[in-house]
Scaffold this motif. Structure first.
Motif, PDB file in Angstrom:
ATOM      1  N   LEU A 129      11.922  28.017  65.860  1.00  0.00           N
ATOM      2  CA  LEU A 129      12.473  26.988  66.737  1.00  0.00           C
ATOM      3  C   LEU A 129      13.332  27.646  67.815  1.00  0.00           C
ATOM      4  O   LEU A 129      14.489  27.996  67.568  1.00  0.00           O
ATOM      5  N   GLU A 131      14.689  26.183  70.145  1.00  0.00           N
ATOM      6  CA  GLU A 131      15.319  25.025  70.789  1.00  0.00           C
ATOM      7  C   GLU A 131      16.607  25.379  71.529  1.00  0.00           C
ATOM      8  O   GLU A 131      16.816  24.960  72.671  1.00  0.00           O
ATOM      9  N   LEU A 137      17.453  20.507  70.958  1.00  0.00           N
ATOM     10  CA  LEU A 137      17.764  20.464  69.527  1.00  0.00           C
ATOM     11  C   LEU A 137      16.603  19.751  68.840  1.00  0.00           C
ATOM     12  O   LEU A 137      15.739  19.177  69.480  1.00  0.00           O
ATOM     13  N   ALA A 140      14.884  20.775  62.951  1.00  0.00           N
ATOM     14  CA  ALA A 140      15.472  21.450  61.790  1.00  0.00           C
ATOM     15  C   ALA A 140      15.038  20.728  60.516  1.00  0.00           C
ATOM     16  O   ALA A 140      14.867  21.346  59.464  1.00  0.00           O
ATOM     17  N   LEU A 143      11.728  22.412  59.749  1.00  0.00           N
ATOM     18  CA  LEU A 143      11.881  23.808  59.376  1.00  0.00           C
ATOM     19  C   LEU A 143      12.455  23.918  57.960  1.00  0.00           C
ATOM     20  O   LEU A 143      12.107  24.837  57.213  1.00  0.00           O
ATOM     21  N   MET A 152      16.942  28.578  57.011  1.00  0.00           N
ATOM     22  CA  MET A 152      16.689  27.605  58.080  1.00  0.00           C
ATOM     23  C   MET A 152      17.833  27.629  59.096  1.00  0.00           C
ATOM     24  O   MET A 152      17.599  27.674  60.310  1.00  0.00           O
ATOM     25  N   ARG A 153      19.045  27.616  58.613  1.00  0.00           N
ATOM     26  CA  ARG A 153      20.194  27.606  59.525  1.00  0.00           C
ATOM     27  C   ARG A 153      20.245  28.876  60.380  1.00  0.00           C
ATOM     28  O   ARG A 153      20.495  28.826  61.588  1.00  0.00           O
ATOM     29  N   TYR A 156      17.541  28.790  62.964  1.00  0.00           N
ATOM     30  CA  TYR A 156      17.846  27.780  63.979  1.00  0.00           C
ATOM     31  C   TYR A 156      18.898  28.288  64.955  1.00  0.00           C
ATOM     32  O   TYR A 156      18.759  28.148  66.177  1.00  0.00           O
ATOM     33  N   TYR A 157      19.953  28.895  64.424  1.00  0.00           N
ATOM     34  CA  TYR A 157      21.043  29.368  65.276  1.00  0.00           C
ATOM     35  C   TYR A 157      20.644  30.557  66.141  1.00  0.00           C
ATOM     36  O   TYR A 157      21.186  30.763  67.226  1.00  0.00           O
ATOM     37  N   SER A 159      17.294  31.429  66.974  1.00  0.00           N
ATOM     38  CA  SER A 159      15.984  31.247  67.606  1.00  0.00           C
ATOM     39  C   SER A 159      14.983  32.318  67.182  1.00  0.00           C
ATOM     40  O   SER A 159      13.983  32.544  67.862  1.00  0.00           O
ATOM     41  N   TYR A 220      15.010  13.276  61.494  1.00  0.00           N
ATOM     42  CA  TYR A 220      14.612  13.805  62.791  1.00  0.00           C
ATOM     43  C   TYR A 220      15.169  12.939  63.917  1.00  0.00           C
ATOM     44  O   TYR A 220      15.613  13.460  64.952  1.00  0.00           O
ATOM     45  N   GLU A 223      18.652  13.934  64.585  1.00  0.00           N
ATOM     46  CA  GLU A 223      18.707  15.147  65.391  1.00  0.00           C
ATOM     47  C   GLU A 223      18.479  14.851  66.873  1.00  0.00           C
ATOM     48  O   GLU A 223      19.136  15.428  67.745  1.00  0.00           O
TER      49      GLU A 223
END
Length: 269
Positions: A129, A131, A137, A140, A143, A152-153, A156-157, A159, A220, A223
């Motif tokens: 992601l 994003e 955003l 997540a 994911l 996952m975190r 995500y943070y 990329s 979702y 988000e």
């Protein structure tokens, strides 16, 4: 070009996404995909859906260039709603959905495969992601269905992306094969599923969705609310514009972040 459906085997519908050059999906494409998945799931003769794509990668997310050339928020709102409909259609499909993933699967692609029932991937497939690098955003929720919570975190943070082999070790990818064997591997799994009784397989899909610990549609949508806040703040547009019209002597706003394998476009949903 676009979204097409074929029936190569009894009981199996193959839905193919084809938006050259990288399968960055325009607004209408998300709605077309949702319509195709719902139609296949409602067909009493279908017992399994295979979701696939043509080209270098499975999905590059939303078409950011479309967003930037469209006045106002029409394309942005359309993309958010279209993604929601497409992701929900895969999740709610009355029969199991097998995602056949090659190359890059980022942004909206994660929403699709995260809501699929099974994933078969080529050995060059990567998932992630980007994003935050694109001022967005979301996804997540999906994911988190592919990797453990803390991974996952981190993904995500940062990329960053992960490979098909890594997801196979986490148990979210059923099988990893050379790219030239991807279609055959996906069809092999689909045939095994489609051999089941049509009514029972629909009961099975409904019952498994019913015991899911997370409501993927509501989470979702939650988000997406932050995506709108980011857009109203102006930060999202700056990142999208930097992606669409990069300055030769200027780095993109996210270029300081370390990355692993990235998609050639970084399109995000």
């Amino acid at each position: 070009m676009g979204v097409s459906t074929t029936s190569p085997d009894e009981g199996i519908a193959v839905i193919t996404v084809d938006f050259p050059p990288v399968n960055a999906v325009p607004v209408q494409g998300w709605y077309d995909l949702a319509t195709a998945v719902r139609a296949a799931g409602c067909d009493p003769g279908v017992r399994c859906v295979v979701l696939t794509a043509r080209g270098r990668g499975f999905n590059a997310g939303a078409d950011i260039k479309e967003m930037q050339r469209t006045e106002g928020y029409t394309a942005l709102v359309g993309t958010n709603r279209g993604c929601y409909e497409a992701f929900a259609a895969v999740y709610d499909c009355e029969v199991p959905v097998v995602a056949a993933v090659q190359g890059f699967c980022v942004g909206g692609g994660i929403g699709l495969v995260g809501n699929a029932d099974s994933i078969v991937a080529s050995d060059d497939a990567t998932f992630g992601l980007p994003e935050l690098d694109r001022g967005a955003l979301g996804a997540a929720t999906h994911l988190a269905r592919l990797v453990p919570q803390h991974l996952m975190r981190t993904l995500y943070y940062t990329s960053r992306t992960v490979t098909a082999d890594e997801l196979h070790r986490h148990g979210s990818v059923w099988r990893v094969v050379p790219r030239e064997q991807l279609h055959a591997a996906a069809m092999e799994l689909a045939r095994e599923i489609a051999a089941k009784d049509g009514l029972l397989i629909r009961f099975a899909k409904a019952s498994i969705n019913g015991i899911d610990p997370v409501d993927v549609r509501r989470s979702y949508r939650f988000e997406q609310g932050f995506t709108f806040e980011a857009n109203l703040s102006g930060v999202s547009d700056r990142y999208r514009e930097a992606f669409v019209s990069p300055q030769p002597s200027q780095q993109s706003p996210s270029s300081q972040s370390p990355k692993s394998t990235k998609s050639p476009t970084g399109e995000a949903c």
